[in-house]
Scaffold this motif. Structure first.
Motif, PDB file in Angstrom:
ATOM      1  N   PHE A  33       0.661  -1.205   0.418  1.00  0.00           N
ATOM      2  CA  PHE A  33       0.117  -0.100   0.145  1.00  0.00           C
ATOM      3  C   PHE A  33       0.863   1.265   0.384  1.00  0.00           C
ATOM      4  O   PHE A  33       1.769   1.684   0.861  1.00  0.00           O
ATOM      5  N   THR A  34       0.480   1.945  -0.864  1.00  0.00           N
ATOM      6  CA  THR A  34       1.690   3.215  -1.112  1.00  0.00           C
ATOM      7  C   THR A  34       1.129   4.130  -0.488  1.00  0.00           C
ATOM      8  O   THR A  34      -0.035   4.316  -0.935  1.00  0.00           O
ATOM      9  N   GLU A  35       1.794   5.243  -0.082  1.00  0.00           N
ATOM     10  CA  GLU A  35       1.870   6.550   0.913  1.00  0.00           C
ATOM     11  C   GLU A  35       2.893   7.481   0.806  1.00  0.00           C
ATOM     12  O   GLU A  35       3.391   7.645  -0.138  1.00  0.00           O
ATOM     13  N   GLY A  36       1.905   8.804   1.064  1.00  0.00           N
ATOM     14  CA  GLY A  36       2.742   9.308   1.829  1.00  0.00           C
ATOM     15  C   GLY A  36       3.965  10.235   0.718  1.00  0.00           C
ATOM     16  O   GLY A  36       5.240  10.730   1.197  1.00  0.00           O
ATOM     17  N   PRO A  37       3.851  10.578  -0.376  1.00  0.00           N
ATOM     18  CA  PRO A  37       5.087  10.894  -1.750  1.00  0.00           C
ATOM     19  C   PRO A  37       5.603  12.490  -1.190  1.00  0.00           C
ATOM     20  O   PRO A  37       4.181  13.097  -0.548  1.00  0.00           O
ATOM     21  N   ALA A  38       6.413  12.553  -1.681  1.00  0.00           N
ATOM     22  CA  ALA A  38       6.941  14.031  -1.061  1.00  0.00           C
ATOM     23  C   ALA A  38       8.232  13.925  -1.753  1.00  0.00           C
ATOM     24  O   ALA A  38       8.998  13.497  -1.874  1.00  0.00           O
ATOM     25  N   ALA A  39       8.590  15.339  -2.759  1.00  0.00           N
ATOM     26  CA  ALA A  39       9.878  15.365  -3.840  1.00  0.00           C
ATOM     27  C   ALA A  39      10.844  16.058  -2.741  1.00  0.00           C
ATOM     28  O   ALA A  39      10.634  17.232  -2.116  1.00  0.00           O
ATOM     29  N   ASP A  40      11.708  15.452  -3.087  1.00  0.00           N
ATOM     30  CA  ASP A  40      13.113  16.502  -3.410  1.00  0.00           C
ATOM     31  C   ASP A  40      13.265  17.966  -3.639  1.00  0.00           C
ATOM     32  O   ASP A  40      12.613  17.719  -4.979  1.00  0.00           O
ATOM     33  N   ARG A  41      14.281  18.776  -3.790  1.00  0.00           N
ATOM     34  CA  ARG A  41      14.280  19.474  -4.095  1.00  0.00           C
ATOM     35  C   ARG A  41      14.551  19.449  -6.135  1.00  0.00           C
ATOM     36  O   ARG A  41      14.568  19.951  -6.474  1.00  0.00           O
ATOM     37  N   ARG A  42      15.321  18.256  -5.929  1.00  0.00           N
ATOM     38  CA  ARG A  42      15.839  17.887  -7.805  1.00  0.00           C
ATOM     39  C   ARG A  42      14.124  17.270  -8.118  1.00  0.00           C
ATOM     40  O   ARG A  42      15.137  17.064  -9.549  1.00  0.00           O
ATOM     41  N   GLY A  43      13.580  16.837  -6.864  1.00  0.00           N
ATOM     42  CA  GLY A  43      12.387  16.379  -8.114  1.00  0.00           C
ATOM     43  C   GLY A  43      12.726  14.888  -8.327  1.00  0.00           C
ATOM     44  O   GLY A  43      11.561  14.191  -8.108  1.00  0.00           O
ATOM     45  N   ASN A  44      13.314  13.949  -7.351  1.00  0.00           N
ATOM     46  CA  ASN A  44      13.056  12.923  -6.731  1.00  0.00           C
ATOM     47  C   ASN A  44      11.973  12.483  -6.078  1.00  0.00           C
ATOM     48  O   ASN A  44      11.934  13.424  -4.683  1.00  0.00           O
ATOM     49  N   VAL A  45      10.951  11.837  -5.476  1.00  0.00           N
ATOM     50  CA  VAL A  45       9.629  11.284  -4.783  1.00  0.00           C
ATOM     51  C   VAL A  45      10.112  10.623  -3.886  1.00  0.00           C
ATOM     52  O   VAL A  45      10.855   8.998  -4.718  1.00  0.00           O
ATOM     53  N   TYR A  46      10.346  10.671  -2.646  1.00  0.00           N
ATOM     54  CA  TYR A  46       9.949   9.218  -1.851  1.00  0.00           C
ATOM     55  C   TYR A  46       8.374   9.143  -1.756  1.00  0.00           C
ATOM     56  O   TYR A  46       7.613  10.008  -1.184  1.00  0.00           O
ATOM     57  N   PHE A  47       7.708   7.824  -0.939  1.00  0.00           N
ATOM     58  CA  PHE A  47       6.815   7.803  -0.781  1.00  0.00           C
ATOM     59  C   PHE A  47       7.209   6.890  -0.161  1.00  0.00           C
ATOM     60  O   PHE A  47       7.905   5.976   0.473  1.00  0.00           O
ATOM     61  N   THR A  48       5.992   5.860   0.644  1.00  0.00           N
ATOM     62  CA  THR A  48       5.923   4.950   1.075  1.00  0.00           C
ATOM     63  C   THR A  48       5.114   3.934   1.126  1.00  0.00           C
ATOM     64  O   THR A  48       4.383   3.884   0.219  1.00  0.00           O
ATOM     65  N   ASP A  49       5.665   2.387   1.947  1.00  0.00           N
ATOM     66  CA  ASP A  49       4.822   1.373   1.907  1.00  0.00           C
ATOM     67  C   ASP A  49       4.782   0.678   2.734  1.00  0.00           C
ATOM     68  O   ASP A  49       5.323  -0.156   3.747  1.00  0.00           O
ATOM     69  N   GLN A  50       3.598   1.459   3.650  1.00  0.00           N
ATOM     70  CA  GLN A  50       3.682   1.182   4.574  1.00  0.00           C
ATOM     71  C   GLN A  50       3.631  -0.037   5.291  1.00  0.00           C
ATOM     72  O   GLN A  50       4.236  -0.419   6.109  1.00  0.00           O
ATOM     73  N   PRO A  51       2.702  -0.809   5.069  1.00  0.00           N
ATOM     74  CA  PRO A  51       2.503  -2.414   4.906  1.00  0.00           C
ATOM     75  C   PRO A  51       4.121  -3.022   5.751  1.00  0.00           C
ATOM     76  O   PRO A  51       4.418  -3.723   6.337  1.00  0.00           O
ATOM     77  N   ASN A  52       5.164  -2.419   4.489  1.00  0.00           N
ATOM     78  CA  ASN A  52       6.338  -3.510   4.247  1.00  0.00           C
ATOM     79  C   ASN A  52       7.178  -2.481   5.262  1.00  0.00           C
ATOM     80  O   ASN A  52       8.186  -3.141   5.164  1.00  0.00           O
ATOM     81  N   ASP A  53       7.151  -1.523   5.391  1.00  0.00           N
ATOM     82  CA  ASP A  53       7.926  -0.779   6.964  1.00  0.00           C
ATOM     83  C   ASP A  53       8.678  -0.073   6.319  1.00  0.00           C
ATOM     84  O   ASP A  53      10.076  -0.425   6.218  1.00  0.00           O
ATOM     85  N   ARG A  54       8.672   0.469   5.015  1.00  0.00           N
ATOM     86  CA  ARG A  54      10.033   1.002   4.548  1.00  0.00           C
ATOM     87  C   ARG A  54       9.279   2.433   3.529  1.00  0.00           C
ATOM     88  O   ARG A  54       8.467   2.513   2.822  1.00  0.00           O
ATOM     89  N   ILE A  55      10.419   2.973   2.934  1.00  0.00           N
ATOM     90  CA  ILE A  55      10.341   4.277   2.437  1.00  0.00           C
ATOM     91  C   ILE A  55      11.161   3.942   1.653  1.00  0.00           C
ATOM     92  O   ILE A  55      12.537   3.364   1.253  1.00  0.00           O
ATOM     93  N   MET A  56      10.605   4.513  -0.138  1.00  0.00           N
ATOM     94  CA  MET A  56      10.855   4.343  -1.661  1.00  0.00           C
ATOM     95  C   MET A  56      11.622   5.041  -2.240  1.00  0.00           C
ATOM     96  O   MET A  56      10.964   6.303  -1.822  1.00  0.00           O
ATOM     97  N   LYS A  57      12.491   5.289  -2.774  1.00  0.00           N
ATOM     98  CA  LYS A  57      12.688   6.375  -3.755  1.00  0.00           C
ATOM     99  C   LYS A  57      12.612   6.381  -5.317  1.00  0.00           C
ATOM    100  O   LYS A  57      13.590   5.335  -5.740  1.00  0.00           O
ATOM    101  N   TRP A  58      11.643   7.035  -5.651  1.00  0.00           N
ATOM    102  CA  TRP A  58      11.300   7.132  -7.194  1.00  0.00           C
ATOM    103  C   TRP A  58      12.514   8.281  -7.533  1.00  0.00           C
ATOM    104  O   TRP A  58      12.073   9.744  -7.470  1.00  0.00           O
ATOM    105  N   SER A  59      13.600   7.720  -8.315  1.00  0.00           N
ATOM    106  CA  SER A  59      14.442   8.865  -9.300  1.00  0.00           C
ATOM    107  C   SER A  59      14.463   9.606 -10.277  1.00  0.00           C
ATOM    108  O   SER A  59      13.105   8.982 -11.100  1.00  0.00           O
ATOM    109  N   THR A  60      14.783  11.060 -10.506  1.00  0.00           N
ATOM    110  CA  THR A  60      14.062  11.685 -11.992  1.00  0.00           C
ATOM    111  C   THR A  60      14.730  10.561 -13.184  1.00  0.00           C
ATOM    112  O   THR A  60      13.808  10.985 -14.231  1.00  0.00           O
ATOM    113  N   ASP A  61      15.407   9.597 -12.728  1.00  0.00           N
ATOM    114  CA  ASP A  61      15.984   8.886 -13.871  1.00  0.00           C
ATOM    115  C   ASP A  61      14.622   7.666 -14.154  1.00  0.00           C
ATOM    116  O   ASP A  61      14.578   6.739 -15.161  1.00  0.00           O
ATOM    117  N   GLY A  62      13.466   7.121 -13.661  1.00  0.00           N
ATOM    118  CA  GLY A  62      13.040   6.734 -13.077  1.00  0.00           C
ATOM    119  C   GLY A  62      12.986   5.671 -12.488  1.00  0.00           C
ATOM    120  O   GLY A  62      12.676   4.416 -12.599  1.00  0.00           O
TER     121      GLY A  62
END
Length: 289
Positions: A33-62
């Protein structure tokens, strides 16, 4: 039908906020279950996978990588001016500040000597004072008492120096999504339990005044663009302008759309967390911040 008439019809159907010809793109899948996206200044987006207790990072290179695990069962997130990721870590009903080198500092864990219900979503104004919602969603991983811990389900303000911590609403049923305008004058809070979103005037000390019904629609997470349009989630993404007029409805092929933000190198990609996947859509507008 003439080419000229087709062109007129196409123009009439053109979205005022979506890039012409853009289509919703699945950026990643296979999450719980994905949640909580937030973008840093470079545009990379951090989002949470709460049931799996982790924060993921989507980078601008995909690419998508795991950034932090365990992550306090983090839900909503937002970046402060120093690049720290503020996270609603409801594993232990806390609010975290996570530095770029992944050092965790607990900045709030109780109020009035009692546990918070479970910090859910957070927004920071320009001075790094922050507002967060504290609804009750009893989690299967909790060992604590699952009843409401506070006098109700409220919104709280925590000052930049962390010395002022106060409850700023007392009449909401189940506040969830929260976001404020860049000038720090207006705060939007979704009362998902009442299926309504409210607008407040923010005072310098963090108090909220002049509560108004913005729209009769609740939302899990929210975002603003640089034109002042408000993006609500739940069933797809529903967009209203600053007057409350419906601007756009973006359909997302998932059972629930949890949250939304703007990312990418130019911050003009709408990044959507939706159940087991994340999506992107190129826009004519960019994020408010």
């Amino acid at each position: 039908m003439s080419a000229a008439l087709l062109a007129v019809l196409a123009l009439a159907n053109q979205s005022p906020i979506i890039t012409p010809g853009a289509a919703l793109k699945k950026l990643g899948e296979g999450y719980s279950f994905t949640e909580g996206p937030a973008a840093d200044r470079r545009g990379n987006v951090y989002f949470t996978d709460q049931p799996n207790d982790r924060i993921m990072k989507w980078s601008t290179d995909g690419t998508i990588t795991e950034w932090l695990k365990p992550a306090g069962r983090s839900n909503g997130t937002a970046f402060d001016r120093r690049g720290n990721l503020i996270a609603c870590a409801d594993g232990n009903n806390e609010l975290w500040s996570i530095s770029p080198d992944k050092k965790v500092t607990v900045i709030a864990k109780d109020f009035g000597g009692k546990l918070l219900n479970g910090p859910n979503d957070v927004w920071l104004r320009s001075d790094d004072g922050l507002f967060f919602t504290d609804p009750l969603y009893a989690r299967p991983y909790w060992t604590r008492d699952r009843a409401v811990q506070q006098s109700g389900q409220h919104v709280y303000f925590l000052s930049r120096d962390r010395k002022t911590f106060k409850q700023v609403t007392d009449d909401l049923k189940q506040p969830n999504g929260i976001v404020g305008t860049r000038d720090g004058k207006t705060l939007y809070v979704s009362d998902i339990g009442a299926n309504a979103t409210y607008q407040y005037r923010i005072q310098r000390d963090g108090s909220l005044t002049d509560k108004k019904l913005f729209c009769s629609l609740g939302s899990d997470g929210m975002s603003l663009d640089n034109r002042g349009n408000l993006y609500l989630t739940g069933q797809g993404v529903t967009v209203f302008d600053k007057t409350g007029r419906l601007v756009e409805k973006i359909n997302v092929p998932e059972g629930w759309t949890a949250n939304v933000t703007f990312g990418g190198k130019d911050h003009k990609m709408l990044f959507i967390t939706a159940s087991k996947s994340v999506y992107g859509l190129q826009m004519n507008v960019r994020g408010a911040d």
